[in-house]
Write a protein that holds these residues in place. Structure first.
Motif, PDB file in Angstrom:
ATOM      1  N   GLU A  23       0.845  -1.192   0.000  1.00 12.06           N
ATOM      2  CA  GLU A  23       0.000   0.000   0.000  1.00 12.06           C
ATOM      3  C   GLU A  23       0.884   1.246   0.000  1.00 12.06           C
ATOM      4  N   ASN A  24       0.460   2.244  -0.771  1.00 13.66           N
ATOM      5  CA  ASN A  24       1.238   3.476  -0.880  1.00 13.66           C
ATOM      6  C   ASN A  24       0.446   4.733  -0.563  1.00 13.66           C
ATOM      7  N   THR A  25      -0.890   4.628  -0.597  1.00 13.28           N
ATOM      8  CA  THR A  25      -1.730   5.817  -0.441  1.00 13.28           C
ATOM      9  C   THR A  25      -2.874   5.546   0.534  1.00 13.28           C
ATOM     10  N   ILE A  26      -3.503   6.633   0.935  1.00 11.58           N
ATOM     11  CA  ILE A  26      -4.694   6.530   1.782  1.00 11.58           C
ATOM     12  C   ILE A  26      -5.778   5.742   1.051  1.00 11.58           C
ATOM     13  N   GLN A  27      -5.893   5.973  -0.248  1.00 12.06           N
ATOM     14  CA  GLN A  27      -6.905   5.259  -1.025  1.00 12.06           C
ATOM     15  C   GLN A  27      -6.635   3.755  -1.048  1.00 12.06           C
ATOM     16  N   ASP A  28      -5.370   3.353  -1.001  1.00 13.06           N
ATOM     17  CA  ASP A  28      -5.047   1.924  -0.909  1.00 13.06           C
ATOM     18  C   ASP A  28      -5.585   1.335   0.393  1.00 13.06           C
ATOM     19  N   VAL A  29      -5.458   2.096   1.477  1.00  9.37           N
ATOM     20  CA  VAL A  29      -5.948   1.632   2.783  1.00  9.37           C
ATOM     21  C   VAL A  29      -7.465   1.500   2.752  1.00  9.37           C
ATOM     22  N   ILE A  30      -8.152   2.531   2.275  1.00 10.34           N
ATOM     23  CA  ILE A  30      -9.611   2.447   2.308  1.00 10.34           C
ATOM     24  C   ILE A  30     -10.132   1.420   1.300  1.00 10.34           C
TER      25      ILE A  30
END
Length: 137
Positions: A23-30
């Motif tokens: 994961e690299n971004t906040i969007q990856d987490v969500i």
């Protein structure tokens, strides 16, 4: 349409606490969280198409800041340790072994980002006799 605003403080917090390998971004987490939540519907026989639609809706709901799960949820959803709750009320048994088990459980919950409270209802009342094993008296 409002979307999750990313600033340097938010980005650093996410990197330190929530990003998992790959994961690299906040969007990856969500996206990971949305996928995990949507996958629960498999047990009810929902089709992959419907589950994908739900995943997309969950993603948009979080991305638009309409629903932001608790920290343990963000850290653990879709991982090998899916502890999603932020708070736990742990019982304290009226034995040394029970107390030590509660202490161990407390440490494990807190290690995974959860908080703990305690249920003291099983402790003996003030003035009650203590029964000891293997005592000479």
């Amino acid at each position: 349409m409002k979307t999750l605003a990313v600033n340097s403080n938010l980005e650093q917090t996410f990197k330190n606490r929530y990003l998992r390998p790959g994961e690299n971004t906040i969007q990856d987490v969500i996206r990971r969280v949305a996928k995990f939540v949507a996958q629960a519907e498999k047990q009810y026989g929902w089709t992959d198409e419907i589950i994908q639609t739900l995943e997309d809706k969950y993603f948009e709901t979080m991305n638009q800041c309409l629903w932001i799960p608790s920290s343990p949820f963000l850290m653990n959803a879709g991982t090998k340790v899916p502890m999603l709750s932020a708070c736990f009320a742990l019982p304290i048994e009226d034995t040394m072994e029970g107390s030590m088990n509660t202490l161990k459980d407390t440490a494990m919950v807190q290690k995974m980002g959860g908080g703990t409270g305690f249920n003291f209802s099983k402790l003996r009342a003030e003035g009650e006799e203590i029964r000891q094993r293997n005592s000479r008296g």
